[in-house]
Scaffold this motif. Structure first.
Motif, mmCIF file in Angstrom:
data_model
loop_
_atom_site.group_PDB
_atom_site.id
_atom_site.type_symbol
_atom_site.label_atom_id
_atom_site.label_comp_id
_atom_site.label_asym_id
_atom_site.label_seq_id
_atom_site.Cartn_x
_atom_site.Cartn_y
_atom_site.Cartn_z
ATOM 1 N N THR A 67 6.811 -20.925 -23.996
ATOM 2 C CA THR A 67 5.783 -21.865 -23.571
ATOM 3 C C THR A 67 4.796 -22.093 -24.711
ATOM 4 O O THR A 67 4.761 -21.344 -25.692
ATOM 5 N N PRO B 234 1.719 -14.981 -21.107
ATOM 6 C CA PRO B 234 2.436 -16.265 -21.179
ATOM 7 C C PRO B 234 3.939 -16.050 -21.203
ATOM 8 O O PRO B 234 4.445 -15.117 -21.831
ATOM 9 N N TRP C 32 2.561 -19.163 -25.254
ATOM 10 C CA TRP C 32 3.285 -18.068 -25.910
ATOM 11 C C TRP C 32 3.352 -18.301 -27.409
ATOM 12 O O TRP C 32 3.099 -17.393 -28.203
#
Length: 438
Positions: A338, A334, A341
């Motif tokens: 995000t 990721p 993440w």
């Protein structure tokens, strides 16, 4: 803080603690854990076009600002360093030890684990190059490893100057602190006026030495001797001043950015921390004596430098293994910031803490090895400090490579040799300084 309202100080006005200060031990442990968490959250690794990309996940991210206000613990760490250092130095004086022996002990406690860590990292970088890892990736790894080493050099400098500054504190406490604070502000002003960013690195001395001096005021009882109202008003005023300088654009709202180079904003952070510690000291004392907090403090304080020196190699190793796994399995990592993440960060940080603890436990004997007879020669000790700091500066300026790591190891070994007594006196005179950081 309204230190100017304090009554005149006299040398050794506060009795030395009978044993270890559990509040200081817990706060130091919390600072070390905070550093690992902060650096852990800043690690960003992705795979782009079939190759790994390592970057600082916080670059340009909005979330680093509130996070930095929670995890910028370095001002508190240096305050604690001043507190613990002053107490340790007084105790050593009471046992008949000298300033040179105190400094030599600090050299060993700080540099002994460092020489081992730097040597292993140098060998690891060489192994990566031999294994065919691209040179640019190895260079990034060396650069990332070397960044946190600024603390080693600066803390060694502060501790080396502690005996002299403790004497100034006894004679002119407020004037000594004022000189450092005024110097730090002056550096910021000249840097802003001229646009010469390099001038800011003068505050590697002024800012951190000022914070260490604040620790002296906590150790000698001056801060706790102020009324709760004065302490609360001092901390509140510092917080308002910090917010004002950030809003007006004088300092960056990212308190991590204010560390490279250091700015006087960190002094305001330190005063806020100092106020909170003093106001909450009774509650913290009870909490620090509970089983789990006490165990955490004991574990970390015995391995403070090992944890600090090894957490970055652990994080770099985790990043490298993540990239390799993604390339082999084909599952994309990721992108930083995000939602995916963030969902993986709790596991990432927990793993970083656990692995760092395991590594620190493994190398405990390096940091807590047998005591040595500390050198009592001011010239030898001054040379040891200069050589050790020079080795760190080399890694910071030129980067950590196979060559610079090897040179640094040699220099640190020389520093350790200089800080060790060259002979045992026939009558067993002097003292064997047991090397402790606090």
């Amino acid at each position: 803080m309204a230190i100017v309202d304090a009554p005149p100080l006299t040398p050794h006005r506060a009795p030395l603690p009978a044993g270890r200060d559990t509040v200081i031990d817990l706060l130091r442990a919390a600072c070390v854990v905070g550093v690992v968490l902060l650096h852990g959250i800043m690690v960003g690794v992705t795979v782009v076009d079939g190759g790994p990309v390592f970057a600082n996940a916080s670059d340009g991210a909005w979330w680093i600002i509130p996070l930095s206000w929670m995890l910028q613990v370095m001002p508190l760490f240096f305050i604690i360093g001043g507190f613990a250092g002053l107490v340790a130095f007084r105790r050593m004086q009471a046992r008949g030890g000298s300033a040179s022996q105190f400094i030599a002990g600090r050299v060993h406690r700080l540099l002994r684990p460092a020489v081992f860590a730097i040597g292993i990292v140098g060998l690891a970088l060489a192994a990566l190059l031999v294994d065919g890892v691209p040179g640019e990736i190895v260079a990034v790894a060396g650069f990332r490893y070397g960044q946190p080493l600024w603390f080693l050099g600066v803390f060694l400098l502060c501790q080396a100057l502690l005996p002299a500054l403790a004497g100034l504190h006894s004679r002119a406490p407020r004037a000594t602190l004022l000189v450092f604070v005024a110097s730090a502000i002056a550096v910021d002003a000249v840097r802003a006026h001229t646009g010469i960013e390099g001038l800011g690195f003068l505050n590697l001395a002024f800012v951190w030495l000022a914070l260490q001096q604040l620790g002296f005021f906590l150790a000698d009882g001056t801060i706790d001797g102020l009324s709760r109202r004065t302490r609360a008003l001092g901390g509140g005023a510092a917080l308002l001043a910090l917010i004002g300088t950030v809003v007006s654009g004088v300092y960056s709202p990212d308190l991590i950015a204010n560390i490279n180079p250091p700015t006087a904003a960190l002094l305001l952070v330190g005063v806020v921390h100092l106020s909170l510690v003093s106001l909450l000291r009774d509650r913290l004392d009870g909490f620090s004596r509970r089983r789990i907090p006490a165990a955490l403090a004991a574990f970390v304080n015995r391995r403070t430098m090992s944890i600090y020196l090894w957490h970055m190699p652990v994080l770099l190793g985790m990043a490298g293994l993540s990239a390799m796994s993604a390339l082999i399995i084909g599952v994309p990592l990721p992108a930083p910031s995000t939602l995916e993440w963030w969902l993986t960060r709790p596991l990432w940080l927990a793993t970083a803490l656990a692995l760092t603890a395991v590594v620190a436990l493994t190398v405990t004997r390096i940091e807590t090895g047998p005591s040595v007879r500390a050198a009592d020669s001011p010239r030898r000790v001054a040379a040891a400090v200069s050589t050790g700091i020079g080795a760190v500066v080399l890694l910071l300026v030129l980067g950590t490579t196979v060559v610079t790591a090897a040179v640094a190891v040699i220099a640190i070994l020389l520093a350790l040799r200089l800080a060790r007594c060259s002979h045992q006196s026939a009558g067993g005179e002097g003292i064997t300084h047991v090397i402790r950081v606090a």
